[in-house]
Enzyme design. Structure first.
Site, PDB file in Angstrom:
ATOM      1  N   TRP A 131     -31.460 -21.118  -9.359  1.00 52.07           N
ATOM      2  CA  TRP A 131     -31.594 -19.898 -10.143  1.00 52.07           C
ATOM      3  C   TRP A 131     -31.799 -20.313 -11.598  1.00 52.07           C
ATOM      4  O   TRP A 131     -31.006 -21.093 -12.130  1.00 52.07           O
ATOM      5  CB  TRP A 131     -30.294 -19.097  -9.989  1.00 52.07           C
ATOM      6  CG  TRP A 131     -30.206 -17.814 -10.738  1.00 52.07           C
ATOM      7  CD1 TRP A 131     -31.152 -16.826 -10.806  1.00 52.07           C
ATOM      8  CD2 TRP A 131     -29.081 -17.345 -11.498  1.00 52.07           C
ATOM      9  NE1 TRP A 131     -30.668 -15.778 -11.550  1.00 52.07           N
ATOM     10  CE2 TRP A 131     -29.406 -16.073 -11.991  1.00 52.07           C
ATOM     11  CE3 TRP A 131     -27.826 -17.868 -11.799  1.00 52.07           C
ATOM     12  CZ2 TRP A 131     -28.532 -15.319 -12.775  1.00 52.07           C
ATOM     13  CZ3 TRP A 131     -26.952 -17.123 -12.571  1.00 52.07           C
ATOM     14  CH2 TRP A 131     -27.310 -15.872 -13.054  1.00 52.07           C
ATOM     15  N   ASP A 212     -21.240 -21.290  -6.335  1.00 54.82           N
ATOM     16  CA  ASP A 212     -21.714 -20.013  -6.869  1.00 54.82           C
ATOM     17  C   ASP A 212     -22.051 -19.148  -5.653  1.00 54.82           C
ATOM     18  O   ASP A 212     -22.971 -19.453  -4.901  1.00 54.82           O
ATOM     19  CB  ASP A 212     -22.957 -20.243  -7.739  1.00 54.82           C
ATOM     20  CG  ASP A 212     -23.449 -18.938  -8.358  1.00 54.82           C
ATOM     21  OD1 ASP A 212     -22.816 -17.885  -8.139  1.00 54.82           O
ATOM     22  OD2 ASP A 212     -24.473 -18.979  -9.077  1.00 54.82           O
ATOM     23  N   LYS A 248     -24.924  -7.881  -5.646  1.00 54.42           N
ATOM     24  CA  LYS A 248     -25.836  -7.640  -4.516  1.00 54.42           C
ATOM     25  C   LYS A 248     -25.099  -7.080  -3.316  1.00 54.42           C
ATOM     26  O   LYS A 248     -25.523  -6.090  -2.724  1.00 54.42           O
ATOM     27  CB  LYS A 248     -26.537  -8.933  -4.092  1.00 54.42           C
ATOM     28  CG  LYS A 248     -26.833  -9.896  -5.198  1.00 54.42           C
ATOM     29  CD  LYS A 248     -28.078  -9.541  -5.958  1.00 54.42           C
ATOM     30  CE  LYS A 248     -28.114 -10.358  -7.230  1.00 54.42           C
ATOM     31  NZ  LYS A 248     -29.396 -10.603  -7.784  1.00 54.42           N
TER      32      LYS A 248
HETATM   33  N1  PLP Z   1     -25.938 -16.859  -9.130  1.00 52.28           N
HETATM   34  C1  PLP Z   1     -27.073 -16.756  -8.448  1.00 52.28           C
HETATM   35  C2  PLP Z   1     -27.508 -17.883  -7.592  1.00 52.28           C
HETATM   36  C3  PLP Z   1     -27.842 -15.597  -8.533  1.00 52.28           C
HETATM   37  O1  PLP Z   1     -28.973 -15.512  -7.839  1.00 52.28           O
HETATM   38  C4  PLP Z   1     -27.399 -14.543  -9.350  1.00 52.28           C
HETATM   39  C5  PLP Z   1     -28.201 -13.335  -9.494  1.00 52.28           C
HETATM   40  O2  PLP Z   1     -29.378 -13.291  -9.365  1.00 52.28           O
HETATM   41  C6  PLP Z   1     -26.184 -14.705 -10.029  1.00 52.28           C
HETATM   42  C7  PLP Z   1     -25.484 -15.876  -9.899  1.00 52.28           C
HETATM   43  C8  PLP Z   1     -25.554 -13.722 -10.941  1.00 52.28           C
HETATM   44  O3  PLP Z   1     -25.816 -12.417 -10.868  1.00 52.28           O
HETATM   45  P1  PLP Z   1     -24.833 -11.383 -11.541  1.00 52.28           P
HETATM   46  O4  PLP Z   1     -24.469 -11.904 -12.866  1.00 52.28           O
HETATM   47  O5  PLP Z   1     -25.632 -10.138 -11.600  1.00 52.28           O
HETATM   48  O6  PLP Z   1     -23.656 -11.291 -10.635  1.00 52.28           O
END
Ligand code: PLP
Length: 393
Positions: A131, A212, A248
């Site tokens: 990411w 994560d 999500k």
């Molecule tokens: N980590 C990964 C791998 C992700 O794909 C995302 C969102 O796209 C996140 C963390 C963090 O998303 P959020 O801050 O919206 O929880």
């Protein structure tokens, strides 16, 4: 001149750039497959029924006072159980501590800032690819980063041997960032057997695993199955870190609800010491929703069903996309479309092919060829397949 006249324009976030182009496109059949947010088969955002019910139960029943720096205790307790399992010995023996965070991004940033403060010479090992924001987060926290092999373009699957080799050759006691499930952007996850081997090698090397987990339940549809990597590592006696996001899997994107878990020690006090001057304390509303859902057997069951519904719809779109591509006579291999899992399909399209999809077919995605499968519907999958076939043949 403005006081800030010397400030240069920041580079555009690639995802926002795609959204802008998409919005400017006047074609009625345009498709935005860039953003990582779930859509119904009618292409609409969803609020889950379990969340609506939780909102009803909360409404009018709570004040809006600050939460403690570490957030809502019940929320943290329920979150760590969701990730580590109800039967987890580390929880029963109070060996873990959690703090509520500003969703997954906030968890990662807190971890990164903590590393900078208490392991200033450490390097974070990040999967290649990952990411994109992972790079930004650890960069802004001033932590050195390097990558380890993860994805193999030739098979569009896991580079397991490369990954193991990189884990083995990293200096003992290194910090590894792992995606617990539904790897973003590749949709490629290790099997349980591979996770066991990864865990064993990491244990031998004394590495620190940081998971994560932004998609628990979104990969297989089963929240327990999707947490198996973490549970394998726990069973092997690792002390680990874990970031959870409810963006999500509970559809709470904009509420910014997340949790960061680590071993119970002075670390907890230091995490709070970092959070306090940064944002003081986390937002209360989303944490109450999650607590209401996870704290009630009936609502939790409903949530499990709804997460599975989202995951199943995505898996079905993968099947349809592959069937359509093969049905219209594409001679390229498309097995990776159904082999990969989670929100994204790492299609193997080149940046030039992605540009052609945008310019000639009004279909938008990131230039690395990542398709947000959650944005594909039974009404649009045929047109997507045709366009993909055209730009690849
Ligand atoms: N980590 C990964 C791998 C992700 O794909 C995302 C969102 O796209 C996140 C963390 C963090 O998303 P959020 O801050 O919206 O929880």
């Amino acid at each position: 001149a403005s006081f800030w006249a010397k400030v240069p324009q920041a580079p555009k976030d690639p995802i926002l750039g795609i959204t802008e182009k998409f919005l400017a496109d006047e074609d009625p059949c345009k498709m935005n497959l860039g953003v990582g947010a779930y859509r119904t088969d009618q292409g609409k955002p969803v609020v889950l029924d379990c969340v609506r019910e939780a909102e009803k139960r909360i409404a009018g029943n709570f004040n809006m006072e600050y939460l403690p720096i570490g957030g809502l205790k019940e929320f943290n307790d329920l979150s760590v159980k969701l990730a580590y399992g109800d039967e987890c010995a580390a929880i029963a023996e109070a060996r873990v501590a959690s703090i509520q965070t500003l969703s997954g991004t906030g968890s990662c940033r807190l971890m990164a800032d903590f590393m900078h403060k208490f392991a200033p010479d450490a390097t974070v090992y990040i999967p290649s690819p990952t990411w994109a924001n992972h790079h930004n987060i650890w960069r802004d926290a001033n932590v050195a980063q390097t990558s380890f092999r993860y994805y193999k373009p030739s098979t569009r699957g896991l580079d397991f041997e490369g990954m193991i080799e990189d884990i083995q050759t990293a200096p003992s006691g290194s910090f590894f960032l792992l995606h617990a499930c539904a790897h973003n952007p590749t949709g490629v996850d290790p099997t349980s057997e591979q996770w066991s081997e990864i865990s064993a090698v990491m244990k031998e090397k004394g590495h620190f695993p940081f998971f994560d987990m932004a998609y628990q339940g979104f990969a297989s549809g089963d929240c327990v199955h999707d947490a198996r990597a973490i549970r394998i590592f726990l069973d092997d006696g690792h002390q680990l870190g874990c970031s959870q996001s409810y963006a999500k899997n509970m559809g709470l994107y904009g509420q910014r609800v997340g949790c960061l878990t680590f071993e119970a020690s002075a670390v907890e006090s230091q995490m709070k010491a970092i959070a306090r001057p940064m944002y003081s304390n986390p937002p209360v509303y989303g944490a109450r929703i999650v607590t209401t859902v996870l704290g009630d057997e009936e609502l939790k069951e409903l949530w499990y069903k709804e997460v599975k519904g989202m995951a199943d719809r995505i898996i079905h779109m993968r099947t349809l996309l592959r069937e359509n591509l093969e049905g219209i006579g594409s001679s390229l291999p498309w097995n990776h479309v159904t082999d990969q899992i989670g929100m994204f399909c790492f299609s193997g399209l080149t940046p030039e092919q992605v540009d052609e999809l945008a310019n000639d077919h009004h279909i938008y995605m990131t230039r690395n060829g990542r398709i947000s499968m959650a944005g594909v519907t039974s009404g649009t999958v045929g047109r997507l397949a045709e366009a993909m076939h055209k730009v690849t043949s």
